[in-house]
Design an enzyme around this catalytic site. Structure first.
Site, PDB file in Angstrom:
ATOM      1  N   LYS A  52       0.846  -1.208   0.000  1.00 30.47           N
ATOM      2  CA  LYS A  52       0.000   0.000   0.000  1.00 30.47           C
ATOM      3  C   LYS A  52       0.875   1.250   0.000  1.00 30.47           C
ATOM      4  O   LYS A  52       0.571   2.232  -0.664  1.00 30.47           O
ATOM      5  CB  LYS A  52      -0.946  -0.005   1.210  1.00 30.47           C
ATOM      6  CG  LYS A  52      -2.073  -1.014   1.026  1.00 30.47           C
ATOM      7  CD  LYS A  52      -2.994  -1.114   2.218  1.00 30.47           C
ATOM      8  CE  LYS A  52      -4.075  -2.143   1.966  1.00 30.47           C
ATOM      9  NZ  LYS A  52      -3.989  -3.364   2.756  1.00 30.47           N
ATOM     10  N   GLN A  96      -5.696  -2.322   8.816  1.00 28.36           N
ATOM     11  CA  GLN A  96      -5.269  -3.601   8.232  1.00 28.36           C
ATOM     12  C   GLN A  96      -5.799  -4.758   9.080  1.00 28.36           C
ATOM     13  O   GLN A  96      -5.633  -4.776  10.281  1.00 28.36           O
ATOM     14  CB  GLN A  96      -3.734  -3.646   8.158  1.00 28.36           C
ATOM     15  CG  GLN A  96      -3.183  -4.851   7.426  1.00 28.36           C
ATOM     16  CD  GLN A  96      -3.540  -4.848   5.940  1.00 28.36           C
ATOM     17  OE1 GLN A  96      -3.438  -3.847   5.252  1.00 28.36           O
ATOM     18  NE2 GLN A  96      -3.989  -5.988   5.442  1.00 28.36           N
ATOM     19  N   ASP A 119     -12.027   1.767   2.664  1.00 24.92           N
ATOM     20  CA  ASP A 119     -12.199   0.321   2.536  1.00 24.92           C
ATOM     21  C   ASP A 119     -13.688  -0.038   2.419  1.00 24.92           C
ATOM     22  O   ASP A 119     -14.037  -1.197   2.176  1.00 24.92           O
ATOM     23  CB  ASP A 119     -11.615  -0.353   3.797  1.00 24.92           C
ATOM     24  CG  ASP A 119     -10.742  -1.531   3.472  1.00 24.92           C
ATOM     25  OD1 ASP A 119     -10.546  -1.813   2.275  1.00 24.92           O
ATOM     26  OD2 ASP A 119     -10.255  -2.184   4.420  1.00 24.92           O
TER      27      ASP A 119
END
Ligand code: NAD
Length: 282
Positions: A52, A96, A119
């Site tokens: 990322k 995460q 997300d």
């Protein structure tokens, strides 16, 4: 022989568009940014976070990694999230996963400002997706929809079978395919005779994380096969859920692992981040 769906190439195009948008923001004095929270030292998560960071660099986005020790309590994590929520220089926040035991991923996700939830996992964003009014699109399913469109596979009227019912892939994938008029069946760990269902799929999406789950005889001739699974083989190489060598002669389209869905997921995350940054400035 199936046509290979090249996620790497498609992702490159998306990332080039993101870079252009990022440059336009920078010209206005705004530095788009994504904060990634990594709790603990899961080696796979560390690799995903590094990727990322690389993606951010390529796309002109400032990547901020907040590394927290494995012993971090839920309350401590919530404090960190609240700080990022309140920071106007942070446009996207990603937690995460998996999180260490003791931290409820729902509670953590709920704490993220929905306008920074790139997300698309916050209940507000998940709800909007299920109401066909998405704000941010869920990264992996949205990446798959881009690939289907790119290769001229119209879900309308097709039977789409999704293996896996997770909040991050299976469920939002169902919503996106339904919203494009597919007839959708969702299979999971308690589905008896998986093959009997998958053999009826015009579009088959496997999102399980089990190597060798989908064999050639489980695929309808001419189906489009989308392999979301990421599994590490004993030799260290990556493989999907689908037995590629068996599926390729049967399917009409197929995504490779690596180089299929993975790069698309990463590219859509960048796209969502730049969207969040643009929206924060208007
Ligand atoms: P998850 O563990 O949350 O969900 C797995 C799903 O598979 C569950 O719904 C379960 O019911 C189902 N399942 C388990 N065993 C099964 C079986 N034998 N038959 C049928 N269904 C079964 O996983 P997830 O987060 O959705 O991820 C799934 C896979 O996709 C993993 O390999 C993950 O690494 C990968 N992934 C890839 C990307 C990408 O960008 N390519 C993104 C997210 C996840």
């Amino acid at each position: 022989m199936a046509i290979l769906m090249d996620g790497k190439a498609a992702a490159k195009t998306i990332k080039a568009e993101v870079l252009e948008r990022a440059q336009r923001l920078r010209e206005r004095g705004i530095e788009p940014s994504l904060a990634v929270i990594l709790v603990g030292d899961d080696p796979a998560s560390a690799v995903y976070v590094r990727n990322k960071e690389k993606d951010c660099e390529e796309c002109g986005i400032k990547g901020i990694v907040c590394r927290l020790p494995a012993e971090t309590t839920q309350d401590e994590l919530l404090v960190q999230i609240a700080r990022l929520d309140a920071n106007p220089a942070v446009h996207g926040i990603l937690i995460q996963q998996p999180l260490p035991a003791g931290i409820d991923p729902f509670v953590a996700t709920y704490a993220v400002d929905p306008c920074k939830d790139v997300d698309a996992l916050h209940p507000q964003n998940a709800g909007l997706i299920s109401l066909d009014r998405p704000h941010f699109l869920p990264c992996t399913p949205a990446g798959i929809m881009v690939l289907l469109d790119l290769y001229g596979i119209d879900p309308r009227g097709k039977h789409a079978v999704i293996i896996g019912r997770s909040h991050i892939v299976g469920k939002p994938m169902t919503q996106l395919l339904l919203s494009r008029d597919a007839t959708v069946t969702v299979c999971h760990s308690r589905t008896p005779d998986l093959g009997a269902v998958t053999r009826t799929a015009d579009i088959l999406v496997s999102a399980v994380g089990r190597i060798g789950l989908v064999t050639g005889d489980m695929i309808k001739p001419g189906a489009a096969v989308i392999d979301v699974g990421i599994n590490r083989k004993p030799d260290g190489k990556l493989a999907g859920d689908v037995v590629f060598a068996e599926a390729e002669p049967v399917a009409s389209y197929i995504t490779p692992v690596p180089g299929g869905v993975g790069p698309m997921t990463r590219a859509i995350l960048m796209k969502n981040t730049i969207t969040a940054a643009v929206e924060a400035t208007v």
